[in-house]
Design a protein around this motif. Structure first.
Motif, PDB file in Angstrom:
ATOM      1  N   GLN A  41       0.829  -1.207   0.000  1.00 12.78           N
ATOM      2  CA  GLN A  41       0.000   0.000   0.000  1.00 12.78           C
ATOM      3  C   GLN A  41       0.867   1.261   0.000  1.00 12.78           C
ATOM      4  N   THR A  43       0.594   3.874   1.571  1.00 10.31           N
ATOM      5  CA  THR A  43       0.037   4.653   2.680  1.00 10.31           C
ATOM      6  C   THR A  43       1.093   5.475   3.402  1.00 10.31           C
ATOM      7  N   HIS A  47       8.962   0.989   5.318  1.00 11.91           N
ATOM      8  CA  HIS A  47       9.725   0.876   6.569  1.00 11.91           C
ATOM      9  C   HIS A  47      10.485  -0.450   6.612  1.00 11.91           C
ATOM     10  N   ASN A  50       8.417  -3.680   6.147  1.00  7.05           N
ATOM     11  CA  ASN A  50       8.112  -4.003   4.744  1.00  7.05           C
ATOM     12  C   ASN A  50       9.362  -4.565   4.054  1.00  7.05           C
ATOM     13  N   GLN A 140      -7.530  -7.814  10.704  1.00  7.15           N
ATOM     14  CA  GLN A 140      -7.152  -6.436  10.356  1.00  7.15           C
ATOM     15  C   GLN A 140      -8.373  -5.539  10.350  1.00  7.15           C
ATOM     16  N   LYS A 144      -8.691  -2.262  12.755  1.00 10.40           N
ATOM     17  CA  LYS A 144      -8.818  -0.914  12.201  1.00 10.40           C
ATOM     18  C   LYS A 144     -10.176  -0.303  12.495  1.00 10.40           C
ATOM     19  N   GLY A 177       4.266 -10.785   4.622  1.00  3.39           N
ATOM     20  CA  GLY A 177       4.586 -10.870   6.047  1.00  3.39           C
ATOM     21  C   GLY A 177       3.462 -11.624   6.761  1.00  3.39           C
ATOM     22  N   ASP A 179       1.370 -10.801   8.960  1.00  2.00           N
ATOM     23  CA  ASP A 179       0.089 -10.118   9.174  1.00  2.00           C
ATOM     24  C   ASP A 179      -0.939 -10.426   8.077  1.00  2.00           C
ATOM     25  N   SER A 215       9.350 -12.044   9.404  1.00  4.57           N
ATOM     26  CA  SER A 215       7.975 -11.903   8.941  1.00  4.57           C
ATOM     27  C   SER A 215       7.149 -11.009   9.870  1.00  4.57           C
ATOM     28  N   ILE A 217       8.428  -7.707  11.955  1.00  8.12           N
ATOM     29  CA  ILE A 217       9.310  -6.722  12.585  1.00  8.12           C
ATOM     30  C   ILE A 217       8.417  -5.821  13.445  1.00  8.12           C
ATOM     31  N   LYS A 226       3.155  -4.771  15.476  1.00 11.17           N
ATOM     32  CA  LYS A 226       4.054  -4.822  14.320  1.00 11.17           C
ATOM     33  C   LYS A 226       4.406  -3.400  13.866  1.00 11.17           C
ATOM     34  N   MET A 227       5.552  -3.253  13.227  1.00  9.26           N
ATOM     35  CA  MET A 227       5.906  -1.971  12.618  1.00  9.26           C
ATOM     36  C   MET A 227       4.938  -1.746  11.464  1.00  9.26           C
ATOM     37  N   SER A 228       4.384  -0.534  11.356  1.00 11.79           N
ATOM     38  CA  SER A 228       3.350  -0.307  10.337  1.00 11.79           C
ATOM     39  C   SER A 228       3.434   1.114   9.787  1.00 11.79           C
ATOM     40  N   LYS A 229       3.068   1.256   8.506  1.00 17.25           N
ATOM     41  CA  LYS A 229       3.117   2.584   7.878  1.00 17.25           C
ATOM     42  C   LYS A 229       2.075   3.521   8.460  1.00 17.25           C
ATOM     43  N   SER A 230       0.923   2.940   8.817  1.00 15.54           N
ATOM     44  CA  SER A 230      -0.186   3.796   9.219  1.00 15.54           C
ATOM     45  C   SER A 230      -0.190   4.134  10.715  1.00 15.54           C
TER      46      SER A 230
HETATM   47  N1  AQP Z   1       6.112  -5.224  10.616  1.00 18.46           N
HETATM   48  C1  AQP Z   1       6.201  -6.019   9.555  1.00 18.46           C
HETATM   49  N2  AQP Z   1       7.046  -7.065   9.564  1.00 18.46           N
HETATM   50  C2  AQP Z   1       7.147  -7.888   8.482  1.00 18.46           C
HETATM   51  N3  AQP Z   1       6.441  -7.709   7.336  1.00 18.46           N
HETATM   52  C3  AQP Z   1       5.592  -6.667   7.282  1.00 18.46           C
HETATM   53  N4  AQP Z   1       4.756  -6.196   6.321  1.00 18.46           N
HETATM   54  C4  AQP Z   1       4.110  -5.097   6.778  1.00 18.46           C
HETATM   55  N5  AQP Z   1       4.493  -4.816   8.032  1.00 18.46           N
HETATM   56  C5  AQP Z   1       5.419  -5.766   8.377  1.00 18.46           C
HETATM   57  C6  AQP Z   1       4.595  -6.792   4.982  1.00 18.46           C
HETATM   58  O1  AQP Z   1       4.854  -5.751   4.026  1.00 18.46           O
HETATM   59  C7  AQP Z   1       4.039  -5.980   2.866  1.00 18.46           C
HETATM   60  C8  AQP Z   1       3.302  -4.686   2.511  1.00 18.46           C
HETATM   61  O2  AQP Z   1       2.292  -4.475   3.493  1.00 18.46           O
HETATM   62  P1  AQP Z   1       1.418  -3.172   3.705  1.00 18.46           P
HETATM   63  O3  AQP Z   1       1.498  -2.309   2.517  1.00 18.46           O
HETATM   64  O4  AQP Z   1       0.069  -3.563   4.201  1.00 18.46           O
HETATM   65  O5  AQP Z   1       2.277  -2.500   4.852  1.00 18.46           O
HETATM   66  P2  AQP Z   1       1.936  -1.985   6.299  1.00 18.46           P
HETATM   67  O6  AQP Z   1       3.148  -1.376   6.865  1.00 18.46           O
HETATM   68  O7  AQP Z   1       1.277  -3.069   7.073  1.00 18.46           O
HETATM   69  O8  AQP Z   1       0.981  -0.831   5.899  1.00 18.46           O
HETATM   70  P3  AQP Z   1      -0.162  -0.138   6.676  1.00 18.46           P
HETATM   71  O9  AQP Z   1      -0.612   0.966   5.829  1.00 18.46           O
HETATM   72  O10 AQP Z   1       0.301   0.194   8.042  1.00 18.46           O
HETATM   73  O11 AQP Z   1      -1.223  -1.220   6.705  1.00 18.46           O
HETATM   74  P4  AQP Z   1      -1.813  -1.990   7.943  1.00 18.46           P
HETATM   75  O12 AQP Z   1      -2.224  -0.923   8.894  1.00 18.46           O
HETATM   76  O13 AQP Z   1      -2.942  -2.719   7.298  1.00 18.46           O
HETATM   77  O14 AQP Z   1      -0.799  -2.898   8.467  1.00 18.46           O
HETATM   78  C9  AQP Z   1       3.083  -7.116   3.207  1.00 18.46           C
HETATM   79  O15 AQP Z   1       3.562  -8.316   2.640  1.00 18.46           O
HETATM   80  C10 AQP Z   1       3.142  -7.173   4.706  1.00 18.46           C
HETATM   81  O16 AQP Z   1       2.877  -8.476   5.182  1.00 18.46           O
END
Ligand code: AQP
Length: 372
Positions: A41, A43, A47, A50, A140, A144, A177, A179, A215, A217, A226-230
């Motif tokens: 995404q 978003t 990081h 990802n 998820q 959310k 990953g 998630d 898988s 972080i 988990k580490m996340s963009k949002s």
């Molecule tokens: N923390 C993580 N550790 C390992 N893999 C991860 N992925 C995401 N976070 C981790 C994997 O990265 C790919 C892209 O996923 P994404 O675009 O959904 O990334 P995100 O950081 O999870 O983005 P958002 O916007 O924060 O979404 P939500 O809030 O839904 O998680 C995927 O293969 C994912 O598994």
């Protein structure tokens, strides 16, 4: 990436990925060509989660196993509010980042989801084959929607769009990953339902999830998540575009615990263990080597953080430079996405024609207007 880093990743992932691909291709996919699909995404900035959990595997698969189809899934990102100008910028940045990390448009297909409307068309077909109760159980969505007063319909049905993303390309494997595991199960379920109702059309897609700590972080400020963009707190993640100073600042502020010794215990010491995983993945050092080194130098977690920050900064500096280089050539980025669109559309339209014919939402020339 350092040679040591590659060597370590090879050890961690090689057996798992090749075994998964081999195992899967001897089962249900016997009639289907091996196709690998994944998405990300736009978003926010990419990081380390990802990168270590997904992108490094994509590059590895592309270089060692097979081409890969990658989608920047902008339609998923708008399930939560986005500013249009920021979204456009993030799509460019995401493309630049994937290229900088080693996604090679000569080997793989890289495209923007919204430019291939067959994804949403198949999403509608599939949404008629699942139930609200099934979607409401997906973790998820639960996570959310908890934070929202009014829940957008798109947020509720986005796993169906995700299934359509995978199935419209007849993907046999989906590297993600941890998630994403349950969402992939929905894609498998929908493929089975469709195949049972209309005859074998889709392969049952297999998730490729590295069976190691990469898988998942963890969030630097709250290592139980988990580490996340949002995530609103930018200090919770290290972005690939972060400067060395920003990396140092974030790693120094990473939440650990009150034990000063450096050792790995993911369950009881998730903060320091997460730093060790990141350190190990980026340098190729084993946990044992990291432990021995920290102890021989009498490093406490505070001092160890400086070592981790340096390793991260050294690893990311050349990637950051490449990202900036691609960003200075936006036309090149648009051209890559356009090429990807053309290729992805070809595959997706073929699948959609087959689906429409089987469902009865299109007539082929032979039965056109024939009333029996
Ligand atoms: N923390 C993580 N550790 C390992 N893999 C991860 N992925 C995401 N976070 C981790 C994997 O990265 C790919 C892209 O996923 P994404 O675009 O959904 O990334 P995100 O950081 O999870 O983005 P958002 O916007 O924060 O979404 P939500 O809030 O839904 O998680 C995927 O293969 C994912 O598994």
């Amino acid at each position: 990436m350092s040679i040591g880093g590659y060597r370590l990743l090879k050890n961690i992932n090689k057996i798992f990925i090749s075994q998964t691909i081999r195992k899967a291709s001897t089962k249900a996919e016997v009639n289907f060509q091996k196709r690998i699909f994944s998405g990300i995404q736009p978003t926010g900035g990419v990081h380390l989660g990802n990168y270590l959990g997904a992108i490094l595997n994509w590059v590895k698969i592309q270089n060692e196993h097979s081409n890969i189809t990658l989608s920047i899934v902008d339609l998923h990102s708008i399930t939560l509010p986005q500013e249009s100008e920021i979204l456009k910028k993030r799509i460019l940045e995401m493309t630049a980042t994937l290229l900088a990390c080693g996604i090679d448009p000569d080997k793989s297909t890289l495209f923007l989801q919204s430019t291939v409307p067959q994804h949403t068309q198949l999403c509608w077909q599939l949404s008629c084959l699942t139930t609200m109760a099934r979607l409401a159980h997906l973790p998820q969505y639960k996570e959310k929607s908890e934070k929202l007063k009014d829940i957008p319909l798109g947020l509720f049905i986005y796993p169906v769009l995700q299934a359509a993303d995978i199935l419209v390309h007849k993907a046999t494997h989906v590297p993600v990953g941890e998630d994403q595991a349950q969402q992939i199960q929905l894609a498998q379920h929908l493929a089975k339902i469709f195949n049972t109702k209309y005859g074998t059309t889709f392969p049952i897609p297999h998730a490729i999830i590295a069976d190691d700590t990469s898988s998942r972080i963890r969030n630097l400020r709250n290592p139980t998540k988990k580490m996340s963009k949002s995530e609103p707190d930018p200090k919770s993640r290290i972005q690939l575009s972060d400067t060395s100073d920003a990396i140092l600042e974030k790693v120094k502020k990473a939440v650990t615990d009150f034990t000063s010794e450096v050792y790995y215990d993911a369950e009881n010491r998730p903060g320091v263990s997460n730093l060790m995983v990141i350190h190990s993945m980026l340098t190729g050092l084993s946990m044992e080597e990291i432990y021995q080194d920290a102890n021989s130098k009498k490093l406490d977690t505070g001092k160890y953080k400086l070592v981790v920050a340096e390793a991260v900064a050294n690893h990311l500096a050349p990637i950051r430079e490449k990202i900036n280089n691609y960003l200075s050539r936006p036309q090149y980025i648009y051209d890559i996405l356009e090429e990807g669109r053309i290729h992805a559309t070809e595959v997706a339209q073929k699948t959609l024609d087959e689906v429409n014919l089987k469902v009865g939402t299109i007539l082929n020339t032979e039965n056109n207007f024939v009333v029996s």
